[in-house]
Write a protein that holds these residues in place. Sequence first.
Motif, mmCIF file in Angstrom:
data_model
loop_
_atom_site.group_PDB
_atom_site.id
_atom_site.type_symbol
_atom_site.label_atom_id
_atom_site.label_comp_id
_atom_site.label_asym_id
_atom_site.label_seq_id
_atom_site.Cartn_x
_atom_site.Cartn_y
_atom_site.Cartn_z
ATOM 1 N N UNK A 274 38.999 -54.062 -8.579
ATOM 2 C CA UNK A 274 38.795 -52.697 -8.084
ATOM 3 C C UNK A 274 37.425 -52.202 -8.539
ATOM 4 N N UNK A 275 36.977 -51.117 -7.930
ATOM 5 C CA UNK A 275 35.702 -50.537 -8.337
ATOM 6 C C UNK A 275 35.692 -50.169 -9.807
ATOM 7 N N UNK A 276 36.784 -49.604 -10.294
ATOM 8 C CA UNK A 276 36.870 -49.222 -11.710
ATOM 9 C C UNK A 276 36.846 -50.450 -12.606
ATOM 10 N N UNK A 277 37.532 -51.505 -12.204
ATOM 11 C CA UNK A 277 37.543 -52.727 -13.018
ATOM 12 C C UNK A 277 36.152 -53.349 -13.091
ATOM 13 N N UNK A 278 35.421 -53.323 -11.985
ATOM 14 C CA UNK A 278 34.042 -53.827 -11.999
ATOM 15 C C UNK A 278 33.203 -53.021 -12.978
ATOM 16 N N UNK A 279 33.354 -51.720 -12.947
ATOM 17 C CA UNK A 279 32.571 -50.873 -13.836
ATOM 18 C C UNK A 279 32.987 -51.077 -15.296
ATOM 19 N N UNK A 280 34.277 -51.302 -15.545
ATOM 20 C CA UNK A 280 34.729 -51.615 -16.907
ATOM 21 C C UNK A 280 34.038 -52.878 -17.416
ATOM 22 N N UNK A 281 33.896 -53.868 -16.531
ATOM 23 C CA UNK A 281 33.234 -55.112 -16.899
ATOM 24 C C UNK A 281 31.793 -54.856 -17.329
ATOM 25 N N UNK A 282 31.084 -54.062 -16.530
ATOM 26 C CA UNK A 282 29.692 -53.752 -16.874
ATOM 27 C C UNK A 282 29.602 -52.899 -18.138
ATOM 28 N N UNK A 283 30.548 -51.982 -18.320
ATOM 29 C CA UNK A 283 30.553 -51.160 -19.527
ATOM 30 C C UNK A 283 30.707 -52.035 -20.762
ATOM 31 N N UNK B 262 40.117 -47.154 -7.296
ATOM 32 C CA UNK B 262 41.251 -48.046 -7.462
ATOM 33 C C UNK B 262 41.364 -49.108 -6.386
ATOM 34 N N UNK B 263 40.530 -49.039 -5.365
ATOM 35 C CA UNK B 263 40.571 -50.006 -4.264
ATOM 36 C C UNK B 263 39.816 -51.278 -4.617
ATOM 37 N N UNK B 264 40.266 -52.407 -4.064
ATOM 38 C CA UNK B 264 39.586 -53.677 -4.277
ATOM 39 C C UNK B 264 38.245 -53.686 -3.546
ATOM 40 N N UNK B 265 37.300 -54.418 -4.104
ATOM 41 C CA UNK B 265 35.955 -54.433 -3.534
ATOM 42 C C UNK B 265 35.914 -54.979 -2.116
#
Length: 303
Positions: free
Chosen positions: A92-101, A125-128
Amino acid sequence: MSIELDAVSKSFGPVEAIRNISLTIGQGEMFGLIGHNGAGKSTLFKLMLGLLPASAGAVRINGVATSSAQFRQVRRHIGYLPESFVSYDNLSGLEVLHLFADLKRVPRAECGRVLRRVGLADACGRRLHTYSKGMRQRLGFAQVLLGDPELIFLDEPTNGLDPEGIADFYSILREAQQRGATIVITSHILAEIQDRVDRLVILDAGKVAALGTLAELRARQVLPSHIEAQLLPGCGERAGAALAHLAGLTIIVDGDRASIACAAAQKAPVLAALAPMLVDVTIREPSLEDLFLGYGGQHARAH
């Protein structure tokens, strides 16, 4: 953060991609980097990011050489958006950003703030794989903003954005600049950046073809200003006679309209001569695209 390039060159075998470039970008500047395809923009970006070693010369960020061990600490304060932002489609968009964080050692709690700022809060919350190109670009920009970087590199950052998205993007950049961030941006859409950057460099075949503010580049290139005048009925011939004493003009009169190309210093005399017969007037100064074609020469025209 400031950037200093001191006689920097970069070769790939027999190909010299960057040729003896020296320039300084001051803290808090929004600096434009433009050039035709193959001019060396991406190579210069990678040199400034420390992703490529210089073949000659030195690149320093805030006085720290990108080739030194100390640059690792400087890099933590840099944000970078490549021309094509690619990530994991099953996240998800949030999970991608968590990875970068996590990679940037920034608290995950900051992710919500930057997602809201780029307009992705409702889609986080949507998948990329469900994201449009513009949404992916916004997500890429969101990861740049994590940690409030002091130096931001943006390579064709508005790809896929609609006009509203582009306006919002530059609004966010101005906010970053106001807090002291230095921004280096490259774009093929020259009209988009010409009134937004403080200074710019035009690259041609790996060399600096021109460097300065838009006003300075206009003055050096000596390109004409264009005046489009709507005249009172029946004043076409009178307009031509009124301008006859001014040398070096290119004048086209078509009925009650006159088009005049003139040097910048002649604009006031032209307008003064036409004033008694003017209904409306438009003045077009040389655009960044005009300057780019002038400075870039045959390489620019070929692309």
